[in-house]
Design an enzyme around this catalytic site. Structure first.
Site, mmCIF file in Angstrom:
data_model
loop_
_atom_site.group_PDB
_atom_site.id
_atom_site.type_symbol
_atom_site.label_atom_id
_atom_site.label_comp_id
_atom_site.label_asym_id
_atom_site.label_seq_id
_atom_site.Cartn_x
_atom_site.Cartn_y
_atom_site.Cartn_z
ATOM 1 N N ASN A 32 0.860 -1.190 0.000
ATOM 2 C CA ASN A 32 0.000 0.000 0.000
ATOM 3 C C ASN A 32 0.898 1.243 0.000
ATOM 4 O OD1 ASN A 32 -2.098 1.945 2.016
ATOM 5 N ND2 ASN A 32 -2.688 1.213 0.024
ATOM 6 N N HIS A 34 2.900 4.568 -0.421
ATOM 7 C CA HIS A 34 2.601 5.994 -0.552
ATOM 8 C C HIS A 34 3.917 6.753 -0.711
ATOM 9 C CE1 HIS A 34 3.854 6.102 3.591
ATOM 10 N NE2 HIS A 34 2.865 5.291 3.952
ATOM 11 N N HIS A 37 6.975 5.758 1.366
ATOM 12 C CA HIS A 37 7.746 4.594 0.894
ATOM 13 C C HIS A 37 8.577 4.956 -0.341
ATOM 14 C CE1 HIS A 37 4.081 2.517 2.688
ATOM 15 N NE2 HIS A 37 5.055 1.978 3.366
ATOM 16 N N LYS A 151 9.166 7.888 10.851
ATOM 17 C CA LYS A 151 7.849 7.905 11.514
ATOM 18 C C LYS A 151 7.776 6.780 12.539
ATOM 19 C CE LYS A 151 4.014 6.226 9.751
ATOM 20 N NZ LYS A 151 3.440 5.328 10.773
ATOM 21 N N ASP A 152 8.330 5.620 12.155
ATOM 22 C CA ASP A 152 8.387 4.468 13.067
ATOM 23 C C ASP A 152 9.732 4.520 13.784
ATOM 24 O OD1 ASP A 152 5.859 2.923 12.258
ATOM 25 O OD2 ASP A 152 6.832 3.306 10.345
ATOM 26 N N SER A 187 0.869 7.454 6.188
ATOM 27 C CA SER A 187 0.802 6.100 6.742
ATOM 28 C C SER A 187 -0.288 5.343 6.001
ATOM 29 C CB SER A 187 0.450 6.165 8.228
ATOM 30 O OG SER A 187 0.014 4.902 8.687
ATOM 31 N N ARG A 189 -2.193 3.348 7.317
ATOM 32 C CA ARG A 189 -3.352 3.294 8.225
ATOM 33 C C ARG A 189 -4.205 4.568 8.146
ATOM 34 N NH1 ARG A 189 0.250 -0.208 11.557
ATOM 35 N NH2 ARG A 189 -0.833 -2.197 11.646
HETATM 36 O O1 PAF Z 1 7.280 -0.579 8.814
HETATM 37 C C1 PAF Z 1 6.817 -1.553 8.209
HETATM 38 O O2 PAF Z 1 6.189 -1.425 7.164
HETATM 39 C C2 PAF Z 1 7.019 -2.945 8.775
HETATM 40 O O3 PAF Z 1 7.005 -2.936 10.158
HETATM 41 C C3 PAF Z 1 8.277 -3.640 8.250
HETATM 42 C C4 PAF Z 1 9.545 -2.921 8.666
HETATM 43 C C5 PAF Z 1 8.231 -3.736 6.724
HETATM 44 C C6 PAF Z 1 8.362 -5.073 8.803
HETATM 45 O O4 PAF Z 1 7.238 -5.819 8.447
#
Ligand code: PAF
Length: 284
Positions: A32, A34, A37, A151-152, A187, A189
């Protein structure tokens, strides 16, 4: 761009590139895709001669009541966007390829301490699932470098720590968060938000910005955290946590610590949103 689903096909391609002396970058994702990514892919292309993007919605990192079944999936769109971004190879394994003997018996990777706080406290086992799948993806792709969004932020530190502790020859690179014009961090989500919730969602970024400004102005940490949580509640978000941490290791900051990060997770409708901002605190 080529796409492979099987490990043998991936390994064949990676081997050919290695023989030709190529430098390989990897962008692990759950699809998905965006702009956040695609920014990782474009950045990877500046650092490596070949880029592999992985798309795998990893069941091991979802809790039993979480959104695994609903997680947005847009395979054709992902393929088109990766092709346009210049990605060399898409690796999209099945669950059976990733966990051939089932998830229950899968060897797991745990990064202790930093996995148990913040998002890890409210999502038990989540970061074991993340570390395990990223470890496997690194072993499969064997990249020289791998890129993850800031972000993560907790995830990024955990993966960096895993790579260092397990002596993995992969440079783990964090890339700044990509935001919509109103500040909302991109995101997958966000797709869960109704149009009304979408107008409320930037409150997360605004609360974090106010917190970061407060810290930079020398306000005490507990006050900043309390005010940010109150601002989220005022905007009808349901905070899971708002926390100011040391940026290097997410430890509780002491008065001497200058490089901080303010992190928050909050529910809005059925979407669980996370975001964070780095801040340099002035000398006291
Ligand atoms: O951030 C994500 O999209 C996921 O947690 C990852 C790093 C691809 C692991 O599944």
């Amino acid at each position: 761009m080529d796409m492979v689903h099987d490990l043998d096909d991936l390994r064949g391609q990676v081997r050919a590139w290695r023989t030709a002396g190529e430098h390989i970058g990897c962008v692990p994702t759950m699809g998905n895709l965006h702009e956040g990514h695609l920014t990782l892919v474009r950045q990877a292309l500046t650092l490596a001669s070949r880029v592999v993007t992985t798309v795998f919605v990893n069941p091991l990192q979802f809790g039993p009541t979480e959104d695994l079944a609903a997680y947005p999936s847009t395979p054709e769109q992902d393929q088109a966007r990766l092709t346009a971004a210049g990605c060399d190879l898409l690796f999209a394994p099945s669950v059976a390829t990733m966990y051939p003997d089932g998830q229950q018996v899968q060897t797991r990777v745990e990064v202790p301490g930093v996995s148990d706080i913040l998002c890890g406290a409210s999502r038990p086992g989540h970061f074991i699932g993340v570390a395990t799948v990223v470890c496997k993806l690194f072993n499969m792709v064997q990249p020289d470098l791998a890129l993850f969004g800031e972000k993560d932020f907790q995830q990024l530190l955990i993966i960096r720590r895993m790579a260092a502790d397990l002596a993995m020859p992969v440079d783990v690179i964090g890339v700044p968060t990509v935001r919509d014009p109103d500040g909302l961090a991109m995101s997958s989500r966000n797709a869960y938000l109704t149009s009304e919730e979408r107008t409320q969602a930037p409150a997360l970024y605004h609360a974090l910005s106010a917190a970061a400004q407060g810290l930079a102005a020398g306000l005490p940490v507990p006050r900043v955290e309390t005010e940010a949580a109150a601002a989220l509640a005022m905007a009808e978000l349901r905070p899971v946590y708002v926390s100011v941490r040391r940026a290097a290791d997410l430890g509780e900051p002491t008065a001497a610590d200058r490089e901080l990060v303010v992190l928050a997770a909050a529910y809005l409708g059925r979407a669980r949103l996370i975001d964070n901002l780095r801040v340099s605190r002035p000398r006291g």
